[in-house]
Scaffold this motif. Structure first.
Motif, mmCIF file in Angstrom:
data_model
loop_
_atom_site.group_PDB
_atom_site.id
_atom_site.type_symbol
_atom_site.label_atom_id
_atom_site.label_comp_id
_atom_site.label_asym_id
_atom_site.label_seq_id
_atom_site.Cartn_x
_atom_site.Cartn_y
_atom_site.Cartn_z
ATOM 1 N N ILE A 228 0.954 -1.111 -0.107
ATOM 2 C CA ILE A 228 0.095 -0.002 0.125
ATOM 3 C C ILE A 228 0.842 1.267 -0.189
ATOM 4 N N ALA A 229 1.816 1.137 0.644
ATOM 5 C CA ALA A 229 2.758 2.361 0.849
ATOM 6 C C ALA A 229 3.584 2.565 -0.115
ATOM 7 N N SER A 230 4.031 1.514 -1.152
ATOM 8 C CA SER A 230 4.426 1.754 -2.365
ATOM 9 C C SER A 230 3.728 2.486 -3.508
ATOM 10 N N GLY A 231 2.408 2.320 -3.487
ATOM 11 C CA GLY A 231 1.490 2.767 -4.316
ATOM 12 C C GLY A 231 0.835 1.518 -5.200
ATOM 13 N N ALA A 232 1.090 0.443 -4.723
ATOM 14 C CA ALA A 232 0.574 -0.712 -5.580
ATOM 15 C C ALA A 232 -1.045 -0.704 -5.778
ATOM 16 N N MET A 233 -1.616 -0.187 -4.648
ATOM 17 C CA MET A 233 -3.065 -0.326 -4.491
ATOM 18 C C MET A 233 -3.768 0.897 -5.075
ATOM 19 N N LEU A 234 -3.177 2.174 -4.828
ATOM 20 C CA LEU A 234 -4.227 3.015 -5.241
ATOM 21 C C LEU A 234 -3.546 3.994 -6.185
ATOM 22 N N GLY A 235 -2.303 3.710 -6.697
ATOM 23 C CA GLY A 235 -1.772 4.269 -7.756
ATOM 24 C C GLY A 235 -0.361 4.950 -7.383
ATOM 25 N N GLU A 236 0.458 4.891 -8.465
ATOM 26 C CA GLU A 236 2.086 5.179 -8.126
ATOM 27 C C GLU A 236 2.050 6.947 -7.784
ATOM 28 N N ASP A 237 1.185 7.652 -7.948
ATOM 29 C CA ASP A 237 1.146 8.832 -7.647
ATOM 30 C C ASP A 237 0.064 9.440 -6.488
ATOM 31 N N GLN A 238 -0.359 8.381 -5.829
ATOM 32 C CA GLN A 238 -1.265 8.554 -4.649
ATOM 33 C C GLN A 238 -0.684 8.736 -3.496
ATOM 34 N N LEU B 85 4.196 7.490 1.312
ATOM 35 C CA LEU B 85 3.615 7.593 2.998
ATOM 36 C C LEU B 85 3.878 8.541 3.519
ATOM 37 N N GLU B 86 2.720 9.225 3.727
ATOM 38 C CA GLU B 86 2.868 10.594 4.334
ATOM 39 C C GLU B 86 2.800 10.796 6.262
ATOM 40 N N GLU B 87 1.888 9.710 6.329
ATOM 41 C CA GLU B 87 1.703 9.628 7.855
ATOM 42 C C GLU B 87 1.450 8.052 8.153
ATOM 43 N N ILE B 88 2.057 7.671 9.496
ATOM 44 C CA ILE B 88 1.529 6.491 10.028
ATOM 45 C C ILE B 88 0.761 6.524 11.327
ATOM 46 N N ILE B 89 -0.267 5.962 11.587
ATOM 47 C CA ILE B 89 -1.237 6.319 12.736
ATOM 48 C C ILE B 89 -1.265 4.781 13.156
ATOM 49 N N GLN B 90 -0.953 4.653 14.681
ATOM 50 C CA GLN B 90 -1.053 3.369 15.136
ATOM 51 C C GLN B 90 -2.079 3.562 16.429
ATOM 52 N N THR B 91 -3.055 2.589 16.384
ATOM 53 C CA THR B 91 -4.245 2.730 17.588
ATOM 54 C C THR B 91 -5.035 1.364 17.730
ATOM 55 N N ASP B 92 -5.501 1.430 18.849
ATOM 56 C CA ASP B 92 -6.427 0.411 19.285
ATOM 57 C C ASP B 92 -7.916 0.637 19.465
ATOM 58 N N ASP B 93 -8.227 1.979 18.853
ATOM 59 C CA ASP B 93 -9.490 2.529 18.725
ATOM 60 C C ASP B 93 -10.164 2.750 17.397
ATOM 61 N N PRO B 94 -10.920 1.903 17.087
ATOM 62 C CA PRO B 94 -11.396 1.802 15.565
ATOM 63 C C PRO B 94 -12.129 3.068 15.192
ATOM 64 N N ASP B 95 -12.322 4.150 15.924
ATOM 65 C CA ASP B 95 -12.823 5.393 15.474
ATOM 66 C C ASP B 95 -11.604 6.191 14.958
ATOM 67 N N VAL B 96 -10.385 5.869 15.652
ATOM 68 C CA VAL B 96 -9.308 6.779 14.941
ATOM 69 C C VAL B 96 -9.002 6.052 13.794
#
Length: 350
Positions: free
Chosen positions: A46-56, A87-98
């Motif tokens: 996902i971080a490499s762009g394989a899922m949403l596109g190489e410019d996304q 990859l602009e940001e990484i969020i780690q959580t145990d809260d589904p709403d986050v």
């Protein structure tokens, strides 16, 4: 009429004159069970762009149970070490709403696997405890046009549980994964006919992601010819092809001691990729989606169909002729889905 500020017009004009493009707004991608085997195989692609596109650009929003947050931190460290430009940001959580906050795509991977001696009702109850609250959180927090894929098994019914509890989201935002079965069927056909996988189009998985699924060779094509005619062996189709595809997951577990991870992650990537960016012209893919009544599948049931994708939307392929053999196979798998739906309804999960 749409208007632009003077500043935005200047930015666009400058980019045009300089031959550059304006960076896209990042898409927030939620992944549950992110520290697990499938999640680990998913995140870097996902971080490499394989899922949403190489410019996304993307923002990864990773959800785990509280005891696994330490392992999730290690995954985040590896993602950082990959130095992925998108990859602009990484969020780690145990809260589904986050995790689901403003997400444009969500891959629901974490689920309760079936254990020895576990009755089906126990399995459905355990997964209901996961997907009912996650569906509610998606309804509260995700974007209204989010693309949601349930990977965790039993995927079809887990997706039905989630969508039934996602107030504010259209049911069609939810799908379940049969792309792995689709890919397995292509691989088996390729090996049988000694044909490259690129020659195979219009494979279809009908029904449930289970041993009752129906991989259909009567609408698949190999280099433009009907696959079933090229195989020309109904005994092989019934006795080897269908069981091999349907039971491939168990065969992988027996061989490596673990369930499919990399191939499942690859299928999830391809599912969202094609939904987001479109299916190739003249081809379709297998997606479990809420039925609109097509092909005799009861409306609302989460069943796999042949689908085409364009402009971020999917449609069930219409007008395919279903022969008697295929009808029986489809009906059997749909019957299982009806039983699962009725069971979770009795449990108060939908």
């Amino acid at each position: 009429m749409r208007t632009h500020s003077l500043e935005s017009v200047e930015i666009l004009l400058t980019a045009y004159l300089q031959g550059t493009t304006v960076a896209k707004t990042p898409i927030r991608v939620a992944v549950t069970g992110a520290a697990g085997q499938i999640g680990y195989s998913l995140l870097f692609r996902i971080a490499s762009g394989a899922m949403l596109g190489e410019d996304q650009p993307v923002i990864l929003q990773m959800l785990e149970i509280t005891p696994a947050l330490g392992a999730l931190k290690g995954v985040a460290m590896e993602l950082e070490d990959g130095a992925f430009p998108l990859l602009e940001e990484i969020i780690q959580t145990d809260d589904p709403d986050v995790a689901f906050g403003d997400c444009g795509a969500a891959l629901l991977v974490g689920a309760m696997p079936r254990k020895a001696g576990m009755e089906r009702s126990d399995l459905l109850t355990a997964n209901g405890g996961i997907f009912k609250p996650q569906g509610a959180a998606l309804g509260r927090s995700a974007l209204k046009d989010a693309k949601i894929l349930v990977v965790g098994n039993p995927a079809n019914t887990n997706s039905l549980i989630a969508l039934s509890n996602a107030e504010g989201l259209e049911p069609g935002r939810f799908t379940a994964m049969t792309r792995l079965d689709h890919n397995r069927a292509i691989a088996q056909l390729s090996a049988r006919l000694h044909a490259p996988v690129t020659d195979i189009r219009r494979m279809t998985i009908w029904g449930n992601h289970s041993t009752t699924q129906y991989p259909d060779l009567f609408h698949a094509e190999v280099a433009g010819r009907m696959a079933a005619e090229m195989v020309n062996d109904q005994a092989w189709i019934e006795g080897e092809f269908i069981p091999t595809v349907a039971k491939r997951g168990a065969a992988v577990i027996e061989a490596r001691g673990f369930s499919s991870a990399a191939s499942a992650a690859n299928a999830a990537i391809e599912h969202i990729h094609d939904w987001h960016l479109g299916t190739p012209e003249g081809d379709w893919v297998s997606m479990a989606v809420p039925s609109d009544g097509s092909y005799g599948v009861p409306e609302g049931l989460m069943s796999s169909f042949p689908c085409v994708c364009k402009d971020g939307n999917y449609e069930i392929v219409q007008g395919l002729e279903i022969d008697e053999f295929s009808r029986g196979r489809i009906d059997a798998s749909v019957g299982e889905l009806i039983e699962e739906r009725d069971a979770v309804r009795e449990l108060g999960l939908i």
